[in-house]
Write an enzyme that holds these catalytic residues in place. Structure first.
Site, PDB file in Angstrom:
ATOM      1  N   ASP A  10      46.899  41.601  39.095  1.00 34.32           N
ATOM      2  CA  ASP A  10      45.437  40.492  39.555  1.00 34.32           C
ATOM      3  C   ASP A  10      44.109  41.115  39.337  1.00 34.32           C
ATOM      4  OD1 ASP A  10      45.365  37.335  38.336  1.00 34.32           O
ATOM      5  OD2 ASP A  10      46.301  36.936  40.760  1.00 34.32           O
ATOM      6  N   SER A  11      43.433  39.887  39.067  1.00 30.11           N
ATOM      7  CA  SER A  11      42.220  39.467  39.947  1.00 30.11           C
ATOM      8  C   SER A  11      42.327  40.108  41.334  1.00 30.11           C
ATOM      9  CB  SER A  11      41.449  38.498  39.044  1.00 30.11           C
ATOM     10  OG  SER A  11      41.776  37.319  39.255  1.00 30.11           O
ATOM     11  N   CYS A  73      48.723  37.887  35.365  1.00 33.01           N
ATOM     12  CA  CYS A  73      47.521  37.239  35.543  1.00 33.01           C
ATOM     13  C   CYS A  73      47.203  36.667  34.295  1.00 33.01           C
ATOM     14  CB  CYS A  73      46.091  38.060  35.222  1.00 33.01           C
ATOM     15  SG  CYS A  73      44.738  37.618  35.262  1.00 33.01           S
ATOM     16  N   GLU A 152      42.236  32.102  47.023  1.00 36.53           N
ATOM     17  CA  GLU A 152      42.151  32.870  47.987  1.00 36.53           C
ATOM     18  C   GLU A 152      40.723  32.637  49.256  1.00 36.53           C
ATOM     19  OE1 GLU A 152      40.543  36.134  46.750  1.00 36.53           O
ATOM     20  OE2 GLU A 152      42.535  36.034  45.456  1.00 36.53           O
ATOM     21  N   CYS A 186      47.788  29.576  35.748  1.00 33.40           N
ATOM     22  CA  CYS A 186      46.950  31.183  36.463  1.00 33.40           C
ATOM     23  C   CYS A 186      47.969  31.090  37.384  1.00 33.40           C
ATOM     24  CB  CYS A 186      45.693  30.006  36.671  1.00 33.40           C
ATOM     25  SG  CYS A 186      44.909  31.152  37.975  1.00 33.40           S
ATOM     26  N   HIS A 188      47.368  31.582  40.852  1.00 36.60           N
ATOM     27  CA  HIS A 188      47.081  31.586  41.654  1.00 36.60           C
ATOM     28  C   HIS A 188      47.220  30.488  42.245  1.00 36.60           C
ATOM     29  CE1 HIS A 188      44.032  34.621  41.968  1.00 36.60           C
ATOM     30  NE2 HIS A 188      43.393  34.074  42.746  1.00 36.60           N
TER      31      HIS A 188
HETATM   32  N1  DGL Z   1      45.319  34.876  38.432  1.00 35.63           N
HETATM   33  C1  DGL Z   1      44.425  35.109  37.256  1.00 35.63           C
HETATM   34  C2  DGL Z   1      44.665  33.948  36.410  1.00 35.63           C
HETATM   35  O1  DGL Z   1      46.214  34.217  36.252  1.00 35.63           O
HETATM   36  C3  DGL Z   1      43.423  34.671  37.442  1.00 35.63           C
HETATM   37  C4  DGL Z   1      42.101  34.048  38.612  1.00 35.63           C
HETATM   38  C5  DGL Z   1      40.731  34.244  38.308  1.00 35.63           C
HETATM   39  O2  DGL Z   1      40.589  35.758  37.678  1.00 35.63           O
HETATM   40  O3  DGL Z   1      40.230  33.160  37.360  1.00 35.63           O
HETATM   41  O4  DGL Z   1      44.727  33.472  34.953  1.00 35.63           O
END
Ligand code: DGL
Length: 269
Positions: A10-11, A73, A152, A186, A188
């Site tokens: 993931d990012s 991600c 984050e 997402c 997150h």
């Molecule tokens: N967790 C990521 C996603 O599922 C990306 C969050 C990001 O880097 O903007 O899209």
């Protein structure tokens, strides 16, 4: 059987929502996790840039010889519907299709909400995948760009007033549109699950894409007879591309302070 690790990326820390589910349902598997923390967020960038980053993420796992790569991600998963990043024969999964499948199984009124990054919503990928399964589904999409920085920075507690105000604003449209299933598109966002579920109410089913991708990995590895033969708990190795200290703090908050894993910094090429 295959004793190589499963690669998950993931990012940032969002993909750990996939790792925690993998640890529950595939406890003997080794896992290598990559969070591209130096370049987060991906979700506000162009699809061309996300594609370039994703190619480097995948190259990292090719070097580590993993047996399967999970793109934990939502943004990369949506972008790779247009720009494929895997070679034929490579075992991989994004989070988008498993999440969409779970949402389509769950909805009763065919009104499905998707909250995700701006890049994911712009890609139209979730809507396309949902309509392949339920052609007359009503899809309500909403980009929630402030959720990733909240997560984050650890603003995830149920009582966090800042996160609650932002979430109420983003989610009002889902209540107005009477969705009965909401994809937290997402990875997150499930870390804000308590806040999101307090706003949406218990009648709305929340789908976690990372958890659904983990279940997909279990099914795929079993079908292909590629589960590990290890009998002890699997090893976890974590990599980030920026400060190890900050990443470690975040990882501990999400996976628990007894994470039985090593954390390293890496440079992607
Ligand atoms: N967790 C990521 C996603 O599922 C990306 C969050 C990001 O880097 O903007 O899209």
């Amino acid at each position: 059987m295959n004793n190589n690790a499963i690669g998950v990326f993931d990012s940032g820390v969002g993909g750990l929502t996939c790792v925690s589910e993998l640890q529950k349902i595939l406890p003997h598997e080794d896992i290598i996790y990559l969070g591209d923390t130096a370049r987060i967020p991906y979700g506000t960038r162009s699809k061309e840039t996300v594609f370039e980053y994703a190619k480097q993420d995948v190259a990292f796992f090719r070097e580590h010889n993993v047996k399967m790569i999970i793109v934990a991600c939502g943004t990369v998963s949506a972008v790779m519907m247009t720009y494929p990043i895997f070679n034929d024969g490579e075992l991989s999964s994004g989070v988008l299709y498993p999440a969409v499948r779970a949402a389509c199984d769950s909805t009763r009124n065919k009104r499905i909400g998707v909250i995700a990054t701006s890049a994911s919503i712009k890609s139209g990928g979730y809507g396309k995948a949902i309509r392949e399964i339920i052609p007359d589904a009503k899809l309500v999409g909403k980009a929630c760009p402030m959720f990733v920085p909240l997560v984050e920075n650890g603003y995830t507690d149920r009582g966090n007033e800042v996160a609650k105000i932002i979430a109420r604003d983003y989610l009002q449209v889902m209540i107005d549109e009477d969705v009965d299933t909401l994809i937290m598109g997402c990875t997150h966002y499930p870390l804000l699950r308590d806040i999101i579920s307090d706003i949406m109410g218990e009648k709305v089913t929340l789908i976690s894409p990372g958890a659904e991708a983990a279940k997909y990995a279990l099914r795929t590895l079993s079908e292909k007879d590629m589960l590990t033969s290890n009998k002890q708990n699997g090893k976890l190795e974590l990599y980030c591309t920026d400060s190890v200290e900050l990443f470690t703090e975040n990882v501990k908050t999400i996976l628990g302070s007894d994470i039985n894993g090593k954390i390293y910094r890496t440079v992607l090429k």
